[in-house]
Design a protein around this motif. Sequence first.
Motif, PDB file in Angstrom:
ATOM      1  N   GLN A 265       0.833  -1.191   0.000  1.00 24.34           N
ATOM      2  CA  GLN A 265       0.000   0.000   0.000  1.00 24.34           C
ATOM      3  C   GLN A 265       0.877   1.254   0.000  1.00 24.34           C
ATOM      4  OE1 GLN A 265      -3.259   0.052  -0.242  1.00 24.34           O
ATOM      5  NE2 GLN A 265      -3.375   2.273  -0.207  1.00 24.34           N
ATOM      6  N   GLY A 266       0.611   2.162  -0.963  1.00 25.06           N
ATOM      7  CA  GLY A 266       1.349   3.417  -1.012  1.00 25.06           C
ATOM      8  C   GLY A 266       2.646   3.333  -1.774  1.00 25.06           C
ATOM      9  N   SER A 267       3.027   2.176  -2.312  1.00 28.70           N
ATOM     10  CA  SER A 267       4.268   2.102  -3.075  1.00 28.70           C
ATOM     11  C   SER A 267       4.123   2.904  -4.357  1.00 28.70           C
ATOM     12  CB  SER A 267       4.617   0.648  -3.406  1.00 28.70           C
ATOM     13  OG  SER A 267       3.720   0.143  -4.358  1.00 28.70           O
ATOM     14  N   SER A 268       5.259   3.328  -4.924  1.00 28.71           N
ATOM     15  CA  SER A 268       5.240   4.169  -6.112  1.00 28.71           C
ATOM     16  C   SER A 268       4.521   3.485  -7.266  1.00 28.71           C
ATOM     17  CB  SER A 268       6.676   4.510  -6.501  1.00 28.71           C
ATOM     18  OG  SER A 268       6.716   5.200  -7.721  1.00 28.71           O
ATOM     19  N   SER A 270       2.306   0.928  -7.260  1.00 32.76           N
ATOM     20  CA  SER A 270       0.868   0.724  -7.046  1.00 32.76           C
ATOM     21  C   SER A 270       0.114   2.049  -7.142  1.00 32.76           C
ATOM     22  CB  SER A 270       0.618   0.071  -5.685  1.00 32.76           C
ATOM     23  OG  SER A 270       1.062   0.906  -4.631  1.00 32.76           O
ATOM     24  N   LEU A 271       0.749   3.122  -6.677  1.00 33.40           N
ATOM     25  CA  LEU A 271       0.126   4.443  -6.760  1.00 33.40           C
ATOM     26  C   LEU A 271      -0.067   4.861  -8.213  1.00 33.40           C
ATOM     27  CD1 LEU A 271      -0.869   6.989  -5.284  1.00 33.40           C
ATOM     28  CD2 LEU A 271       1.473   7.842  -5.375  1.00 33.40           C
ATOM     29  N   ARG A 272       0.966   4.649  -9.028  1.00 32.37           N
ATOM     30  CA  ARG A 272       0.880   5.009 -10.447  1.00 32.37           C
ATOM     31  C   ARG A 272      -0.184   4.174 -11.160  1.00 32.37           C
ATOM     32  NH1 ARG A 272       5.492   7.915 -12.460  1.00 32.37           N
ATOM     33  NH2 ARG A 272       6.940   8.376 -10.771  1.00 32.37           N
ATOM     34  N   GLY A 274      -2.828   2.912  -9.770  1.00 34.36           N
ATOM     35  CA  GLY A 274      -4.113   3.426  -9.319  1.00 34.36           C
ATOM     36  C   GLY A 274      -4.509   4.694 -10.052  1.00 34.36           C
ATOM     37  N   LEU A 275      -3.552   5.590 -10.231  1.00 35.14           N
ATOM     38  CA  LEU A 275      -3.819   6.839 -10.957  1.00 35.14           C
ATOM     39  C   LEU A 275      -4.129   6.577 -12.423  1.00 35.14           C
ATOM     40  CD1 LEU A 275      -1.025   9.067  -9.362  1.00 35.14           C
ATOM     41  CD2 LEU A 275      -3.488   9.450  -9.160  1.00 35.14           C
ATOM     42  N   SER A 300      -8.525  13.849  -8.711  1.00 35.04           N
ATOM     43  CA  SER A 300      -7.819  12.835  -7.921  1.00 35.04           C
ATOM     44  C   SER A 300      -8.103  12.996  -6.431  1.00 35.04           C
ATOM     45  CB  SER A 300      -6.309  12.895  -8.188  1.00 35.04           C
ATOM     46  OG  SER A 300      -5.727  14.054  -7.611  1.00 35.04           O
ATOM     47  N   TYR A 305      -7.132  10.299  -3.907  1.00 34.90           N
ATOM     48  CA  TYR A 305      -5.698  10.323  -4.202  1.00 34.90           C
ATOM     49  C   TYR A 305      -5.037  11.629  -3.756  1.00 34.90           C
ATOM     50  CZ  TYR A 305      -5.992   5.959  -6.776  1.00 34.90           C
ATOM     51  OH  TYR A 305      -6.170   4.643  -7.112  1.00 34.90           O
ATOM     52  N   LEU A 308      -3.203  14.384  -6.070  1.00 37.13           N
ATOM     53  CA  LEU A 308      -1.998  14.061  -6.841  1.00 37.13           C
ATOM     54  C   LEU A 308      -2.249  14.236  -8.328  1.00 37.13           C
ATOM     55  CD1 LEU A 308      -0.784  10.821  -5.018  1.00 37.13           C
ATOM     56  CD2 LEU A 308       0.274  13.084  -4.913  1.00 37.13           C
TER      57      LEU A 308
END
Length: 397
Positions: A265-268, A270-272, A274-275, A300, A305, A308
Motif C-alpha cells: 500500500q502506497g508504493s510508487s 501501485s500508486l501510479r 491506481g492513478l 484525484s 488520491y 496528486l
Amino acid sequence: MKDFNVKINYLWVLFFIFLPLLNVRIPLLVFNISISMLILIAIFTWNVLKNRFVINFPRHSLLAIIFIYLAWTVTGSLYSLNQTLAFKKIIELIFGVFIFITTYNYFIKDKFEQLKKYYIIMFITSGLFLGFLLYKYLFIFDVDYLGLNYQYPTQGGKNSLAFFLAFIIPVLFSLLLTDIKSRKLKILILPFTIINLLALFFVSSRGAWLAVGVTLLINIIIAGKKGLKIIILILIIISSFILFSPDYQRDRLLNLFSSEDEIAQGSSLSLRKGLLNLSVELVSEKPFLGWGTGSFSTLSKENGYGGLTSHNDFALVAVENGIIGLILFILFIGTLIFLSIKYLKFYYNDWEKKGLLNSILAITLYLFFINAVDSIFLWLNIGLLFALITLRKRQIG
C-alpha cells in the motif's frame, strides 16, 4: 553588431551555467521562476529590440501541431474545475513556446557550433552541483537517496531532478561514445559523467532509467556494428554499480524494476497504477472534450488520491483535454521522436547534434512516467531541433 553578438553569447553562457541549478528559483505571483529563465527573457528582449521586433518561425508541420495543441489546451481552460491551475498551466506552456522561439532565433544564425561550448559548460556546472548534493545527502544527512534541497533531506523535487538527468546523460554519453579528435575533452568530461550517473542511481527513477536505456538501445540499432561501444558502456555501468555499491544500494538497483512492491500500500508502482486506472475511468465519463485543463488534481482528490497529478502526461492530457487533446499530444510527441530518429542517422558522428537528438528521445519517452510537458528542458530541445532541421535544409539547398 560584433559587440552585440559577444554580449548575447555571454548571456547564453550564463544561461547554461544556471540551467542545472534546479533549486535556484525566484517566486513571482503563483510561479517560481528559475534564474536561467530570467536570463532567457533578457536574451529574448534584447534580441527582439536589436532586430526591430523581427521574429523568425520555423517552417515545419510540427509547429502547426504544437500551436493547435496549445489552442486546444487553452479551450480546455474555459470549462476547467480549477481555474487557477488551468491559468498556471497555460502560462507555463506559453513560457515553453517562448523558450523554443528564443532558442531557435539564436541558433539558426550560424551559432549552432556554439552548442559544443554551452554543453561543456553545462556538464561542468551539473557535475559540481550534483556532486555537492551527493555529498550533502550521503555524508552529511546520512540518507540513501538524493533530493534537491541542500538544507535538509527530502525527496521533494526528485522527479524534476530525474527529468534533468534524462535530459543531460544522453548528451554526455554521445560525447564519450563519438570519435572526436580531442581525447582530453573526454577525459575532462568523464568524472562529470560518473557524477551524473551516481545522481541517477540515488534518485532511483524507473522512468529515467527506462528513458535513457531505450535511447541507448535505439543508438545500438542505428550504429550497427559500431554499437558494440554502447553495449560495453552499459555493461560497465551496471557491473560497477553492482560491485561497488553498499548492500542496500545493490539491492535497490537489482530490484529497481521489480514488481514485488506492487502490492504494498502506497508504493510508487501501485500508486501510479491506481492513478492510471482512475484516468481510464475519468476518460470514459467525458471522452471527447475531457474535464478541462488543470482539473486532474481536483478529480484525484475527490477520488481519494489527495490531489496528486497523473505521473504520466499522456494520461493527464486524455483526462483534461479528452481524446482530441490526446491525439494532438501524441502527434506532437510522436513527431519529435520521429524527427530525432530520422536526423540521428545524419549526425551520428557529431557529438553535440547526436547528443541533442538523444536528449529529445530520452525526455519524450520519460513523459510516459512524469508530468513535464512544460519543462524548460523539453522546450529548449524543441528550439534546438527546429534550428538543426532549418540548418540541414540550408545545407542540402
